[in-house]
Design a protein around this motif. Sequence first.
Motif, PDB file in Angstrom:
ATOM      1  N   ASP A 181       0.815  -1.217   0.000  1.00  0.00           N
ATOM      2  CA  ASP A 181       0.000   0.000   0.000  1.00  0.00           C
ATOM      3  C   ASP A 181       0.848   1.266   0.000  1.00  0.00           C
ATOM      4  N   ALA A 182       2.103   1.131   0.433  1.00  0.00           N
ATOM      5  CA  ALA A 182       2.957   2.308   0.603  1.00  0.00           C
ATOM      6  C   ALA A 182       3.554   2.753  -0.728  1.00  0.00           C
ATOM      7  N   LYS A 183       3.503   4.037  -1.003  1.00  0.00           N
ATOM      8  CA  LYS A 183       4.011   4.573  -2.262  1.00  0.00           C
ATOM      9  C   LYS A 183       5.397   5.197  -2.117  1.00  0.00           C
ATOM     10  N   LYS A 184       5.833   5.397  -0.861  1.00  0.00           N
ATOM     11  CA  LYS A 184       7.146   5.991  -0.625  1.00  0.00           C
ATOM     12  C   LYS A 184       7.931   5.130   0.356  1.00  0.00           C
ATOM     13  N   LYS A 185       9.248   5.270   0.339  1.00  0.00           N
ATOM     14  CA  LYS A 185      10.097   4.538   1.264  1.00  0.00           C
ATOM     15  C   LYS A 185       9.825   4.966   2.704  1.00  0.00           C
ATOM     16  N   GLY A 186       9.793   3.968   3.577  1.00  0.00           N
ATOM     17  CA  GLY A 186       9.721   4.257   5.002  1.00  0.00           C
ATOM     18  C   GLY A 186       8.347   4.510   5.549  1.00  0.00           C
ATOM     19  N   VAL A 187       7.293   4.336   4.720  1.00  0.00           N
ATOM     20  CA  VAL A 187       5.952   4.615   5.233  1.00  0.00           C
ATOM     21  C   VAL A 187       4.993   3.415   5.109  1.00  0.00           C
ATOM     22  N   PRO A 188       5.485   2.190   5.217  1.00  0.00           N
ATOM     23  CA  PRO A 188       4.521   1.082   5.235  1.00  0.00           C
ATOM     24  C   PRO A 188       3.751   1.117   6.554  1.00  0.00           C
ATOM     25  N   GLY A 189       2.563   0.625   6.543  1.00  0.00           N
ATOM     26  CA  GLY A 189       1.790   0.626   7.773  1.00  0.00           C
ATOM     27  C   GLY A 189       1.213   1.973   8.138  1.00  0.00           C
ATOM     28  N   GLU A 190       1.026   2.835   7.151  1.00  0.00           N
ATOM     29  CA  GLU A 190       0.429   4.150   7.410  1.00  0.00           C
ATOM     30  C   GLU A 190      -0.971   3.987   7.993  1.00  0.00           C
ATOM     31  N   LEU A 191      -1.288   4.774   9.017  1.00  0.00           N
ATOM     32  CA  LEU A 191      -2.601   4.694   9.655  1.00  0.00           C
ATOM     33  C   LEU A 191      -3.689   5.067   8.654  1.00  0.00           C
ATOM     34  N   LYS A 192      -4.672   4.183   8.505  1.00  0.00           N
ATOM     35  CA  LYS A 192      -5.769   4.404   7.564  1.00  0.00           C
ATOM     36  C   LYS A 192      -7.115   4.577   8.274  1.00  0.00           C
ATOM     37  N   MET A 193      -7.318   3.819   9.333  1.00  0.00           N
ATOM     38  CA  MET A 193      -8.608   3.825  10.029  1.00  0.00           C
ATOM     39  C   MET A 193      -8.532   4.761  11.228  1.00  0.00           C
ATOM     40  N   SER A 194      -9.556   5.559  11.405  1.00  0.00           N
ATOM     41  CA  SER A 194      -9.556   6.529  12.506  1.00  0.00           C
ATOM     42  C   SER A 194      -9.677   5.823  13.857  1.00  0.00           C
ATOM     43  N   PRO A 195      -9.088   6.402  14.886  1.00  0.00           N
ATOM     44  CA  PRO A 195      -9.246   5.832  16.225  1.00  0.00           C
ATOM     45  C   PRO A 195     -10.718   5.721  16.636  1.00  0.00           C
ATOM     46  N   GLU A 196     -11.539   6.678  16.199  1.00  0.00           N
ATOM     47  CA  GLU A 196     -12.963   6.641  16.548  1.00  0.00           C
ATOM     48  C   GLU A 196     -13.646   5.405  15.969  1.00  0.00           C
ATOM     49  N   MET A 197     -13.296   5.049  14.737  1.00  0.00           N
ATOM     50  CA  MET A 197     -13.884   3.863  14.114  1.00  0.00           C
ATOM     51  C   MET A 197     -13.395   2.591  14.812  1.00  0.00           C
ATOM     52  N   VAL A 198     -12.111   2.548  15.132  1.00  0.00           N
ATOM     53  CA  VAL A 198     -11.565   1.383  15.844  1.00  0.00           C
ATOM     54  C   VAL A 198     -12.302   1.181  17.159  1.00  0.00           C
ATOM     55  N   LYS A 199     -12.463   2.256  17.923  1.00  0.00           N
ATOM     56  CA  LYS A 199     -13.110   2.152  19.230  1.00  0.00           C
ATOM     57  C   LYS A 199     -14.574   1.747  19.105  1.00  0.00           C
ATOM     58  N   ALA A 200     -15.279   2.328  18.152  1.00  0.00           N
ATOM     59  CA  ALA A 200     -16.704   2.006  17.994  1.00  0.00           C
ATOM     60  C   ALA A 200     -16.896   0.523  17.660  1.00  0.00           C
ATOM     61  N   VAL A 201     -16.096   0.008  16.749  1.00  0.00           N
ATOM     62  CA  VAL A 201     -16.222  -1.406  16.372  1.00  0.00           C
ATOM     63  C   VAL A 201     -15.827  -2.307  17.541  1.00  0.00           C
ATOM     64  N   CYS A 202     -14.717  -1.982  18.214  1.00  0.00           N
ATOM     65  CA  CYS A 202     -14.285  -2.808  19.347  1.00  0.00           C
ATOM     66  C   CYS A 202     -15.328  -2.807  20.463  1.00  0.00           C
ATOM     67  N   ASP A 203     -15.871  -1.649  20.773  1.00  0.00           N
ATOM     68  CA  ASP A 203     -16.866  -1.563  21.851  1.00  0.00           C
ATOM     69  C   ASP A 203     -18.079  -2.431  21.543  1.00  0.00           C
ATOM     70  N   LYS A 204     -18.594  -2.333  20.323  1.00  0.00           N
ATOM     71  CA  LYS A 204     -19.779  -3.118  19.974  1.00  0.00           C
ATOM     72  C   LYS A 204     -19.457  -4.604  19.877  1.00  0.00           C
ATOM     73  N   ALA A 205     -18.318  -4.924  19.277  1.00  0.00           N
ATOM     74  CA  ALA A 205     -17.927  -6.331  19.158  1.00  0.00           C
ATOM     75  C   ALA A 205     -17.781  -6.968  20.533  1.00  0.00           C
ATOM     76  N   HIS A 206     -17.129  -6.269  21.447  1.00  0.00           N
ATOM     77  CA  HIS A 206     -16.968  -6.803  22.801  1.00  0.00           C
ATOM     78  C   HIS A 206     -18.311  -6.952  23.498  1.00  0.00           C
ATOM     79  N   ALA A 207     -19.180  -5.973  23.326  1.00  0.00           N
ATOM     80  CA  ALA A 207     -20.513  -6.049  23.943  1.00  0.00           C
ATOM     81  C   ALA A 207     -21.293  -7.246  23.418  1.00  0.00           C
ATOM     82  N   ASP A 208     -21.020  -7.612  22.158  1.00  0.00           N
ATOM     83  CA  ASP A 208     -21.736  -8.727  21.540  1.00  0.00           C
ATOM     84  C   ASP A 208     -21.008 -10.068  21.712  1.00  0.00           C
ATOM     85  N   GLY A 209     -19.864 -10.043  22.411  1.00  0.00           N
ATOM     86  CA  GLY A 209     -19.175 -11.286  22.727  1.00  0.00           C
ATOM     87  C   GLY A 209     -18.087 -11.711  21.765  1.00  0.00           C
TER      88      GLY A 209
END
Length: 428
Positions: free
Chosen positions: A195-223
Amino acid sequence: MKYAFINGKLLDGTKDMELREDLSILVDGEKIVDIVDKGKEPADFVKKDLGGACVMPGLINMHVHLAGNGKPQKKQRDNEKLVKTLMGSAFSRAAAYKVVSTFAKIELMSGVTTIRTVGGLGDFDTRLRDEINAGTKPGPRILASNRGISVPHGHMAGSVAIAAHSVDEALSILDENEKEKVDLVKLMITGGVLDAKKKGVPGELKMSPEMVKAVCDKAHADGYTVAAHVESPEGVRVALENGVDSIEHGAKPDDEIIRLFKEKGAFLCTTLSPALPYALFDRSITNASEVEQFNGNVVFEGIKECAKAAIANDIPVVLGNDVGCPWITQYDFWRELFYFVKYIGVSNKFALYTATARAAELAGLGKVTGTIEKGKDADMIVTAKNPLDDIRALSEIKTVVARGRLYENPKVKVKKNVKAELDKFLTD
């Protein structure tokens, strides 16, 4: 059937396992019903003489994409376009499902009795899981995530993950996966090497922390537990801060990341196999660009440093080989254990424990599989040589037992060019 496995050298999969002889393993149906002294086998058990071979728990591959074959690519392919074609008609979907089923069988024939899928085609993984559980198809036990959740232009978006344009859309995808009765949830938080187009930037953050937290919170609540693709320190921090349960791949950690791992009780799934070709092969072999090779090395070194730091700090580690990436086949999981020994510096015993009892525990299957002991499922493999002496013994499986089903002299078709290149790295 009732089987008594006799004259084997037992490695039980526990952390302090030692080779034990003069014991017989009794299997009735799916379960190990006892382990008895040699000569104490009940008369109604069919004896299977192992002839001095080693018997141990089946391996557990914790990072699998069942849709991939590991075929080397001359150029980077358009995975989104390919998946649209495969899923575009009933005929092509049926053909693709047949291929996925075949790949699962190959995993089993190579000695892997449990897999954890972390991104697949449609609902194929849960469908196949249920067919294997019902005994209508051969294959390993499957913990399935079906399609992962990504973002537009994010990692694997449009192929084995769905792009969510908003938090609400991400939660809607989660709902659909839950309706398909997945076992876990997969997030694609950062980009990767390709996915990286330049040297030294693999693993660039793509997903917002808010989206990560929302999915984790609901997933955990649902087991459900949540696994996350991350290949940068920033991605690891965002994942851990917002509730992810397992870091897939990893990156060079700092003190804050180590603290977060411990505070959150998260574990690391180390995947050395997919980064090795990009980092260490000559580019004439991989057809990788200079940027891709440079970034491949960044990711490879980050994965190694993350694994070493995790072990040094008593953070739980499991192994997956990210099967489906170029050069990574459905039958070569044993190489991941070899790399774990070679590049991380663990013992053969610790590598075997990591891919059996430890993996089962962290997958939530510790009471079911991962060790050879009374009351657990009969998930076992037999090798002529002792993997405590040489992990490469796992490359030649004499017998596989999966929940009591016996597969003697299992065969897989080996890709000769893949084997030739990867074998160059089988030195201590």
